[in-house]
Design a protein around this motif. Sequence first.
Motif, PDB file in Angstrom:
ATOM      1  N   VAL A 225       0.822  -1.222   0.000  1.00 51.16           N
ATOM      2  CA  VAL A 225       0.000   0.000   0.000  1.00 51.16           C
ATOM      3  C   VAL A 225       0.853   1.269   0.000  1.00 51.16           C
ATOM      4  O   VAL A 225       0.357   2.362  -0.245  1.00 51.16           O
ATOM      5  CB  VAL A 225      -0.932   0.048   1.243  1.00 51.16           C
ATOM      6  N   LEU A 226       2.135   1.116   0.268  1.00 51.50           N
ATOM      7  CA  LEU A 226       2.990   2.300   0.418  1.00 51.50           C
ATOM      8  C   LEU A 226       3.600   2.726  -0.905  1.00 51.50           C
ATOM      9  O   LEU A 226       3.867   1.907  -1.781  1.00 51.50           O
ATOM     10  CB  LEU A 226       4.123   2.012   1.411  1.00 51.50           C
ATOM     11  N   GLU A 266      -2.380   9.935   9.596  1.00 53.36           N
ATOM     12  CA  GLU A 266      -2.826  10.741   8.445  1.00 53.36           C
ATOM     13  C   GLU A 266      -1.630  11.481   7.863  1.00 53.36           C
ATOM     14  O   GLU A 266      -1.484  12.697   7.984  1.00 53.36           O
ATOM     15  CB  GLU A 266      -3.908  11.717   8.886  1.00 53.36           C
ATOM     16  N   LYS A 267      -0.788  10.715   7.258  1.00 52.59           N
ATOM     17  CA  LYS A 267       0.408  11.288   6.625  1.00 52.59           C
ATOM     18  C   LYS A 267       0.435  10.802   5.193  1.00 52.59           C
ATOM     19  O   LYS A 267      -0.194   9.801   4.834  1.00 52.59           O
ATOM     20  CB  LYS A 267       1.682  10.759   7.327  1.00 52.59           C
ATOM     21  N   ARG A 268       1.241  11.499   4.387  1.00 50.44           N
ATOM     22  CA  ARG A 268       1.390  11.038   3.001  1.00 50.44           C
ATOM     23  C   ARG A 268       2.168   9.721   2.990  1.00 50.44           C
ATOM     24  O   ARG A 268       3.022   9.496   3.856  1.00 50.44           O
ATOM     25  CB  ARG A 268       2.135  12.084   2.189  1.00 50.44           C
ATOM     26  N   SER A 269       1.856   8.926   2.007  1.00 46.05           N
ATOM     27  CA  SER A 269       2.486   7.594   1.902  1.00 46.05           C
ATOM     28  C   SER A 269       4.012   7.692   1.915  1.00 46.05           C
ATOM     29  O   SER A 269       4.703   6.900   2.561  1.00 46.05           O
ATOM     30  CB  SER A 269       1.995   6.918   0.622  1.00 46.05           C
ATOM     31  N   LYS A 270       4.533   8.722   1.243  1.00 48.78           N
ATOM     32  CA  LYS A 270       5.997   8.884   1.171  1.00 48.78           C
ATOM     33  C   LYS A 270       6.586   9.070   2.572  1.00 48.78           C
ATOM     34  O   LYS A 270       7.643   8.544   2.904  1.00 48.78           O
ATOM     35  CB  LYS A 270       6.335  10.143   0.354  1.00 48.78           C
ATOM     36  N   GLU A 271       5.885   9.821   3.406  1.00 46.78           N
ATOM     37  CA  GLU A 271       6.396  10.106   4.748  1.00 46.78           C
ATOM     38  C   GLU A 271       6.296   8.871   5.631  1.00 46.78           C
ATOM     39  O   GLU A 271       7.161   8.640   6.477  1.00 46.78           O
ATOM     40  CB  GLU A 271       5.609  11.253   5.383  1.00 46.78           C
ATOM     41  N   ILE A 272       5.237   8.093   5.422  1.00 55.09           N
ATOM     42  CA  ILE A 272       5.094   6.859   6.205  1.00 55.09           C
ATOM     43  C   ILE A 272       6.246   5.922   5.859  1.00 55.09           C
ATOM     44  O   ILE A 272       6.837   5.279   6.740  1.00 55.09           O
ATOM     45  CB  ILE A 272       3.734   6.184   5.942  1.00 55.09           C
ATOM     46  N   THR A 273       6.594   5.849   4.571  1.00 49.39           N
ATOM     47  CA  THR A 273       7.717   4.991   4.159  1.00 49.39           C
ATOM     48  C   THR A 273       9.001   5.446   4.844  1.00 49.39           C
ATOM     49  O   THR A 273       9.783   4.637   5.349  1.00 49.39           O
ATOM     50  CB  THR A 273       7.915   5.036   2.629  1.00 49.39           C
ATOM     51  N   LYS A 274       9.172   6.758   4.880  1.00 51.80           N
ATOM     52  CA  LYS A 274      10.378   7.314   5.511  1.00 51.80           C
ATOM     53  C   LYS A 274      10.433   6.931   6.990  1.00 51.80           C
ATOM     54  O   LYS A 274      11.469   6.519   7.512  1.00 51.80           O
ATOM     55  CB  LYS A 274      10.320   8.832   5.383  1.00 51.80           C
ATOM     56  N   ASP A 275       9.276   7.046   7.658  1.00 56.25           N
ATOM     57  CA  ASP A 275       9.220   6.707   9.084  1.00 56.25           C
ATOM     58  C   ASP A 275       9.489   5.227   9.297  1.00 56.25           C
ATOM     59  O   ASP A 275      10.164   4.826  10.247  1.00 56.25           O
ATOM     60  CB  ASP A 275       7.833   7.054   9.667  1.00 56.25           C
ATOM     61  N   LEU A 276       8.925   4.434   8.396  1.00 55.12           N
ATOM     62  CA  LEU A 276       9.122   2.986   8.511  1.00 55.12           C
ATOM     63  C   LEU A 276      10.599   2.633   8.395  1.00 55.12           C
ATOM     64  O   LEU A 276      11.130   1.840   9.185  1.00 55.12           O
ATOM     65  CB  LEU A 276       8.314   2.252   7.435  1.00 55.12           C
ATOM     66  N   ILE A 277      11.264   3.266   7.421  1.00 55.28           N
ATOM     67  CA  ILE A 277      12.693   2.987   7.233  1.00 55.28           C
ATOM     68  C   ILE A 277      13.465   3.399   8.485  1.00 55.28           C
ATOM     69  O   ILE A 277      14.362   2.700   8.963  1.00 55.28           O
ATOM     70  CB  ILE A 277      13.238   3.706   5.987  1.00 55.28           C
ATOM     71  N   GLN A 278      13.080   4.559   9.032  1.00 57.28           N
ATOM     72  CA  GLN A 278      13.752   5.039  10.248  1.00 57.28           C
ATOM     73  C   GLN A 278      13.575   4.052  11.401  1.00 57.28           C
ATOM     74  O   GLN A 278      14.530   3.742  12.124  1.00 57.28           O
ATOM     75  CB  GLN A 278      13.128   6.373  10.634  1.00 57.28           C
TER      76      GLN A 278
END
Lengths: 357, 337
Positions: A225-226, A266-278
């Motif tokens: 989904v990301l 409620e964040k943009r998908s790109k930011e969620i990916t960034k957080d996940l990587i972090q």
Amino acid sequence: MASKKTIIAFAHRGEARAFLSEYSCKPTSFKENLFFKEDLYLLIAGEGIYRAINELSHTIGILQALYSDSPLEIFNFGICGALEKDILIGEVRKIRSIYSTDSVGEPQFKSFTHSSVKRDPQELATTSDIITSHKRILDSNDRETIRNFAPLVDREAWGFAYAADAAGESLKAFKLVSDYADAEVCQVVKEQAREWSESLLETYLSLAPSPEALEAPELPQGLSVLHITLSQKRRLINLLRALELKGIKSDEAFQLCGLQELLRQEKRSKEITKDLIQNLHALVYPLNAALEDRLQKQVAPLKKVGFQVKFDQDLEREILHLGATLSSVDQIQRIQAALGEFDFEQYVRLLRGQDVH
Amino acid sequence: MFTKIFIEKELLDAPVTQSIIERFPSLPLKLIHRVDDVFGKVKKPYLQKRENLSLFIGKKRGTLIKEAPQAYGLAGEPHYYFIHAYNCVYECEYCYLQGYFNSPDIVLFINHDDIGKKIVETCSLHKKDVDQGKKIWFHAGEFSDSLALSHLTNELPFYFNLFRDLPEAILELRTKSANLKELLKLQPLENVITSFSLSPKDRIKKTDLKTPPLATRLNCLKQLQDKGFPIAIHLDPVIHEDRFEETYENLVESIVAQLGTEKIRYISIGVVRFTSKVFHQVKKNYPESELLAAEFRSSFDGKVRYPRPFRLWLLGKIKDICLKKGFSEAQIYLCME
């Protein structure tokens, strides 16, 4: 994924004979010594290292240009000489490491090894190293010199391996022992060519599908989904792989990283990916994450007053780089106050591993 | 163990050569002019040592003794290492030998007389240090394990005799090997120290492939200690893992329970480190190793290791554990830091 293309490189037509017949290969329209049937390509390179390098490089180049999405699998089948008498004429050997001599007979440093050779006794009994010689070995001194490095000798394998390696591929080589590198063998080879080519074909037909034929690692389903860029995908795969080495499977990793909570944000998908990587990064490298956190907390008051803060890149030196653009007296006073309050000794203690945990 | 023996022609009749040949009567022998003509001439993959390991018997030429890098041994005294062999029969995943030589083949140098002369010569250069009561250290086991093949080399009696007459010098035999047979035939000397590398037992299982387990190494230390041989310990390489403090507490407790503290001459503590070339080899040779998920960084000097704050934290923690368990400050030194 596009279908794999297989290249089998031979030095002589005699070696390829049974293959050409078995697969009813036809010459390609773009290279007269290259024959094909569907995804299989048979190359008759000619004798010697330089022909091997040139012809296989040319072939790989053409196929990569025509079929850029297709993975390649490259083989060399051919005959060789044995330098040890305990290896029998007619035996087919899987080649493990390929060495070479230069044009004056000195061993060349660069070698190629295929890692798929299994270390079980049965496989090892039919596996050998080989040395590719620039010239035919007819002299006993030459034979004695190269015997130090490998029990088999040929004229092309290293060239094929070099070409494959230059294209980012590996070579799987199989050699049939035709002689003991001690006499003119051309006539013998001619007479035995059909039989030996068939032995080589039998070996090829008995090979199991290679592990490289499996698909490249993909991300687990849960991340579909990301929005994930190519470089993020690579990072995620590397992080998940590192966690696997630590005994943490992907599902558990996502749980520990709070993936579901991230997805609910409620964040943009790109930011969620960034957080996940972090979060995954912190899971793989918890000490680094803890130190980074402590250092950032330590310098936060400096950042608050407008400093750009940089640590020593390797954290080897006990220094702190500060940069600022001064634009008002008020700001200067705030900076002075922040510098006055900054606990440099505490910062150094962190860099010395004290107070880290 | 070996598939072939290469022998420098001029050494064929040497007693140690003949005794090695007798031990491996079925192995093919190849006479060569010099070890350098064959060894490392081509890049032989490291892991071929598992099934295609050659033995070379030769004469060490060129530099026989080298000055050791800083923090190699106890501070304040000169340290050297001498080269008696190349490569090791063990297979530790972090070993720098996998990126050092171009071949994993074992090379045994048998011109110990030459090495001995150089040791004596080196000692004579340190009159001033000796007058100040300092010792001159000579370490074996830099490019090989000191004891693993000692039953083949028969070199220990030579070095014991040499150091018996060099009271100003100390010989350290660095090892992980349980091969004590030849050592135990000799009379202990105060200035010949056998030092074992130790790690937590599960760590040894995971990364020190083909080496004796922790319990065996501790038993060896005990055996040596009981017979009066000076012993020492290297807690090296330290590799961080979950529950790291607990595992090292257990390790140091085992050491103290088995050996006490007073009779251990020193404990060195060193954190795992690699050159970038070696790390590249580790990735290639051991793609499933936990080391590849460790928190290393590439450093300004090309080394791959934990960042300095961690190294110091790890070293500090282990040192604290050692002090808590009864070792003195004077017994502990930090290696290569």
